[in-house]
Structures are given as structure tokens and as C-alpha cells.
Design an enzyme around this catalytic site. Structure first.
Site, short mmCIF file in Angstrom:
data_model
loop_
_atom_site.label_atom_id
_atom_site.label_comp_id
_atom_site.label_asym_id
_atom_site.label_seq_id
_atom_site.Cartn_x
_atom_site.Cartn_y
_atom_site.Cartn_z
N GLU A 136 0.81 -1.20 0.00
CA GLU A 136 0.00 0.00 0.00
C GLU A 136 0.85 1.26 0.00
O GLU A 136 1.98 1.26 0.47
CB GLU A 136 -0.92 0.00 1.23
CG GLU A 136 -1.86 -1.19 1.21
CD GLU A 136 -2.96 -1.14 2.26
OE1 GLU A 136 -3.19 -0.07 2.86
OE2 GLU A 136 -3.59 -2.18 2.48
N CYS A 149 3.56 8.55 1.41
CA CYS A 149 4.08 7.55 2.35
C CYS A 149 4.20 6.25 1.58
O CYS A 149 3.20 5.70 1.12
CB CYS A 149 3.08 7.44 3.50
SG CYS A 149 3.50 6.15 4.68
N CYS A 156 6.37 -7.34 7.11
CA CYS A 156 7.51 -6.87 7.91
C CYS A 156 7.99 -8.04 8.76
O CYS A 156 7.19 -8.83 9.25
CB CYS A 156 7.06 -5.72 8.81
SG CYS A 156 8.42 -4.89 9.65
N CYS A 160 6.20 -5.28 15.86
CA CYS A 160 5.86 -4.27 16.85
C CYS A 160 4.39 -4.49 17.23
O CYS A 160 3.54 -4.67 16.36
CB CYS A 160 6.11 -2.88 16.29
SG CYS A 160 7.83 -2.68 15.80
N CYS A 163 1.37 -2.42 15.78
CA CYS A 163 1.39 -2.13 14.34
C CYS A 163 0.67 -3.23 13.55
O CYS A 163 0.96 -4.41 13.71
CB CYS A 163 2.85 -2.01 13.86
SG CYS A 163 2.99 -1.83 12.08
N CYS A 402 -1.22 6.02 10.10
CA CYS A 402 0.04 5.38 10.47
C CYS A 402 -0.13 3.98 11.00
O CYS A 402 -0.92 3.74 11.91
CB CYS A 402 0.65 6.19 11.62
SG CYS A 402 2.11 7.00 11.15
N1 SAH Z 1 9.06 0.14 9.92
C1 SAH Z 1 9.38 1.48 10.06
C2 SAH Z 1 8.54 2.40 9.19
C3 SAH Z 1 7.08 2.06 9.05
S1 SAH Z 1 6.03 2.37 10.40
C4 SAH Z 1 9.29 1.90 11.50
O1 SAH Z 1 8.82 1.12 12.31
O2 SAH Z 1 9.74 3.00 11.82
C5 SAH Z 1 5.83 4.15 10.48
C6 SAH Z 1 5.49 4.67 11.88
O3 SAH Z 1 4.15 4.33 12.27
C7 SAH Z 1 6.38 4.07 12.94
O4 SAH Z 1 6.79 5.02 13.87
C8 SAH Z 1 5.44 3.08 13.59
O5 SAH Z 1 5.91 2.71 14.84
C9 SAH Z 1 4.16 3.83 13.59
N2 SAH Z 1 2.98 2.98 13.84
C10 SAH Z 1 2.83 1.68 13.57
N3 SAH Z 1 1.60 1.26 13.93
C11 SAH Z 1 0.96 2.32 14.43
C12 SAH Z 1 -0.37 2.52 14.94
N4 SAH Z 1 -1.25 1.53 14.96
N5 SAH Z 1 -0.71 3.75 15.37
C13 SAH Z 1 0.19 4.77 15.29
N6 SAH Z 1 1.44 4.65 14.80
C14 SAH Z 1 1.82 3.43 14.37
FE1 SF4 Z 2 7.49 -3.28 11.00
FE2 SF4 Z 2 5.32 -2.00 11.90
FE3 SF4 Z 2 7.42 -2.36 13.50
FE4 SF4 Z 2 7.60 -0.62 11.48
S1 SF4 Z 2 6.22 -0.46 13.26
S2 SF4 Z 2 9.12 -2.18 12.08
S3 SF4 Z 2 6.33 -1.68 9.94
S4 SF4 Z 2 6.13 -4.00 12.64
#
Ligand code: SAH
Ligand code: SF4
Length: 429
Positions: A136, A149, A156, A160, A163, A402
Site C-alpha cells: 500500500e 508515504c 515486515c 511491533c 502495528c 500510520c
Molecule cells: N518500519 C518502520 C517504518 C514504518 S512504520 C518503523 O517502524 O519505523 C511508520 C510509523 O508508524 C512508525 O513510527 C510506527 O511505529 C508507527 N505505527 C505503527 N503502527 C501504528 C499505529 N497503529 N498507530 C500509530 N502509529 C503506528
Molecule cells: Fe514493522 Fe510495523 Fe514495527 Fe515498522 S512499526 S518495524 S512496519 S512492525
């Protein structure tokens, strides 16, 4: 845990055994778990290639070196500067040469599976690669800028906990063509290619006049699906193309790469790509960060902050951004805010903090902190002398905010998500 769940529901074949291990928090890079399917018609896709790569392909196809060099320069300009996808429109290339190119090459774009527009103007595209992988991208228009973005991987390897993408396993890295292709597609959709015939190539052409000013797409963030530093080479090569002055010509100052904290590659990111860095910090103690950003078990907070202090090119003018997702009763106390200030100052970092209200998704085990809590947290960090704005969630109605990106093939039924949530809860104890 999530990997098994994904593997059961995903139409793609199971990955090699090593990818199923070490969950939660699979924290090792998986370079390219699936080969790229060659095009059925045997033609080579020029999208994502640098001028030298195009020249090499032309030479292999039979042009002499000098011709290949000249043509590659013309092609590069047409492809990335003009956004042209058919060779027949390339007016400065000899008429008889155009079918020759057509037979051997294509200028591809990701396929669009679905395009959505949010009530706030945010746009989201579900894209598909030639081998049917889905990913996406999101465009976020603002008064003074337009931010695209983009994704770097399908899925991934990291998990996390807050996420949505993290509930997918990694399917594969995106190629430079698929990464640059997102930018090209967005420009197509926004109608942002310079008009008019290009009858001569001018070395001194002022590329800057075609960049941000007057354009809708002014900035790029690598904050879509995937961990960009675990697809380092492809992301670097793609950004080189995007930044090249004869092509898309986006300035490195308008590109931000977000990493969850792949410490060993951060210096190379600064040296070899040179873009702005955002770091997904999200917690200030080992205990909490280990839980919500599992890569912390491999590269801890001290190492991460030191790598930020050492980041090439970081300065007051180019500060590192720390992303901090606000999770109710998890990382949002006054003490957390004070510790955040202490850490940033302790490492002498020129940094700003971006507070991200948690965007819930079906099955998530966290809640967003209350608005008053977020405000208080932000105030404490501000009082500590560090900028800490709260990011406004965009495109919520189309799940474009995000961390909510996930390919359609991985979207789960309500029952599956409930089961997943229970598993996650159990894993957290
Ligand atoms: N993998 C990379 C970039 C993609 S995520 C990273 O983790 O930095 C982009 C941002 O969105 C990151 O800061 C991530 O932690 C945040 N993010 C992920 N899931 C989220 C959620 N459900 N609500 C708000 N921010 C989120
Ligand atoms: Fe992967 Fe989501 Fe963690 Fe970014 S925030 S490293 S996309 S699992």
C-alpha cells in the site's frame, strides 16, 4: 503467534523455516525470500533503474557503448522527468529505434488494485506487483506540502505490538522498481508531469525548477509497510533514482526514512542515502520497548541513541525525529515524558519528537492515550526544550493512518483477529 496465523490464511507459499522462528519479534533481516517472477513476455522493466543500468541493458541488447550511453541519458529523462511510459512518445529518439526499444523493454508501474479517497483528502492505493504481491501507499495533502508515504517491503519481519503491518509476516522485499514505481504512480494520479515536447537534452537544465514548488507531491516518507533498513540496498538504489537531478529530482531534505532501530545500518543510511532519519522510539525503558518494539531486544536503547548521536548529517537544521506512539497506560506517564527529555539531552541529540496518537485496528490489544494525557506529555517534553507536536491522524476512515497498512490478501476475518488478539494477550502475560 502471528506468523503461523498469517501463513495459514495467506495464499502465498510458506517461507523457509527460519522465518517461522523467534516469534514474537522476528528481528533478523530476510533479504529476498521470494524470487521476482520474470515478465511473461521476456521484456525487461526499466522502472527503478539508474542511467548506468539502463546503458548496460542497452549494450547487452546490441547497441555500441557510445549509443547506449546517449540513449540511456535520453531514456532516463523521459522516464523519470517526463513520466512517459511509451517509447513512441520519445520524440528525440530516432523513429526506427522506438520499436526496437518497445520489443525489448517496458516502463512499468505497479498495478492498482484499489484506490480510495478519505473525507480529509488523504488517498490510499492498494498496489500489486507482477508476481501478485500486494502493498500500500498513501498520499497526505496538507496546506503547505503533499507527503507520499511509501512501502519498502510486503509485510515486515518485525512484530511491533501496536502495528497492523507487524501482524503480517514478511512476504518479500520490494525491488527498486516497485519502490520508485510508487512515486511515479502518485505523480501520474496527481497529473504532475511537465508538459510539452522535449526536443533537446540540456545538461545545464535547472532540475530544481521542476521539484517541489507548485507541485502537490513535495515530500516522501518511508513509513508505509516494512522496515526500510532491512531492505537497504533496494531502498538506497530507489532513493538515488528519486533524488537524481535529471529525473524526479526530489531533494534529500524532503525525504524521511523511518526505522524501528536497525542500529548497524543507520550510519550507512546517513552516508549512502543521506535522507532525514526518523526513529520509532515509542518507549524509554528497556522493559516497555522490549515489549512493544521487539527489535529492542537485539539493539537496545543505549546503542540506538548512540547511533542517533553519530548519524551522519544530523544537525540543528536537520534534526532526527523520534516517533512516539501514545499507548494508554503503557508509555504515556509524566515520568516517561521526563525520561524522554533526559535521554535526548543526555546523548546531546538535535532531535524533535513526533507524538502519534495510536491508531487502533481490528484486534489490537492497545488503546490510544486520552487527549489530555497526550497534551500533558507533549507539554512536558516542550518544557524540556524539545519540540513535541502531536501528529494529526489522517485518512482514518479508509485505514490509511500510520501503522494501519496491510495488504488485502492478509486481511483477516473478525474471528481470526479475535483469536490473534487473545494470542497476543497471552504472550504478553
Ligand atoms: N518500519 C518502520 C517504518 C514504518 S512504520 C518503523 O517502524 O519505523 C511508520 C510509523 O508508524 C512508525 O513510527 C510506527 O511505529 C508507527 N505505527 C505503527 N503502527 C501504528 C499505529 N497503529 N498507530 C500509530 N502509529 C503506528
Ligand atoms: Fe514493522 Fe510495523 Fe514495527 Fe515498522 S512499526 S518495524 S512496519 S512492525
Amino acid at each position: 503467534m502471528t506468523t503461523q496465523t498469517s501463513a495459514e490464511t495467506s495464499p502465498v507459499p510458506a517461507p523457509e523455516a527460519s522465518m517461522d522462528m523467534a516469534i514474537p519479534g522476528h528481528i533478523d533481516p530476510v533479504p529476498v525470500p521470494r524470487p521476482i517472477t520474470p515478465r511473461a513476455d521476456g521484456r525487461a522493466d526499466l522502472m527503478g533503474l539508474m542511467r548506468e543500468d539502463i546503458a548496460a541493458l542497452l549494450e547487452t541488447a546490441g547497441l555500441d557503448r557510445k549509443q547506449a550511453k546517449l540513449r540511456s541519458k535520453q531514456l532516463f529523462h523521459w522516464i523519470y522527468h517526463r513520466g512517459v511510459t511509451d517509447f513512441d512518445s520519445m520524440t528525440d529518439i530516432a523513429k526506427q529505434m522506438r520499436p526496437w526499444l518497445e520489443e525489448r523493454f517496458v516502463i512499468g508501474r505497479p498495478q492498482v488494485v484499489e484506490a480510495q479517497v478519505s473525507s480529509d483528502g488523504t488517498r490510499k492505493w492498494l498496489l500489486r506487483t507482477d508476481d501478485a504481491q500486494e502493498y500500500e501507499m498513501v498520499f497526505i495533502p496538507d496546506a503547505d506540502r503533499g507527503t507520499l508515504c511509501i512501502s519498502s517491503q510486503v509485510g515486515c519481519t518485525l512484530n511491533c505490538r501496536f502495528c497492523y503491518t507487524g501482524t503480517m509476516r514478511l512476504v518479500r522485499n520490494l525491488t527498486p522498481g516497485e519502490i520508485v514505481g510508487q512515486v511515479m504512480l502518485a505523480r501520474d494520479a496527481l497529473g504532475e508531469w511537465p508538459k510539452g515536447a522535449m526536443d533537446q537534452l540540456d545538461d545545464d537544465e535547472d532540475a530544481a525548477s521542476y521539484t517541489a514548488d507548485g507541485r502537490l507531491l513535495t515530500n516522501i516518507v518511508l513509513m508505509g509497510m516494512g522496515e526500510p533498513l532491512y531492505n537497504f540496498d533496494n531502498v538506497r538504489d530507489a532513493m538515488k533514482v528519486v533524488m537524481h537531478g535529471d529525473g524526479l529530482a526530489l531533494s534529500k531534505r524532503r525525504i524521511t526514512l523511518s526505522t524501528s532501530g536497525v542500529v548497524p545500518l543507520m550510519a550507512r543510511c546517513g552516508e549512502e542515502i543521506g535522507v532525514n532519519l526518523a526513529v520509532s522510539l515509542h518507549a524509554v525503558t528497556k522493559e516497555v520497548r522490549d515489549e512493544i518494539v521487539p527489535i529492542n531486544r537485539k539493539f537496545g536503547l543505549e546503542e540506538l541513541l548512540q547511533a542517533c548521536a553519530d548519524y551522519p548529517g544530523a544537525s540543528n537544521a536537520r534534526r532526527i525525529t523520534f516517533e512516539y506512539v501514545m499507548l494508554k497506560d503503557k508509555n504515556d506517564t509524566d515520568d516517561d515524558a521526563r525520561e524522554l527529555v533526559r535521554l535526548i539531552k543526555g546523548y546531546g541529540l538535535a532531535a524533535k519528537v513526533n507524538l502519534i496518537p495510536f491508531n487502533p485496528w481490528p484486534g489490537a490489544i492497545y488503546e490510544c492515550s486520552d487527549p489530555e494525557r497526550i497534551k500533558r506529555f507533549s507539554d512536558i517534553v516542550f518544557e524540556g526544550g524539545i519540540s513535541a507536536p502531536v501528529r494529526t491522524p489522517r485518512g482514518r476512515d479508509i485505514m490509511a493512518a500510520c501503522g494501519q497498512l496491510k495488504s488485502a490478501s492478509e486481511k483477516k476475518s473478525r474471528a481470526e483477529l479475535d483469536r490473534l488478539a487473545e494470542e497476543k494477550q497471552a504472550a504478553l502475560g
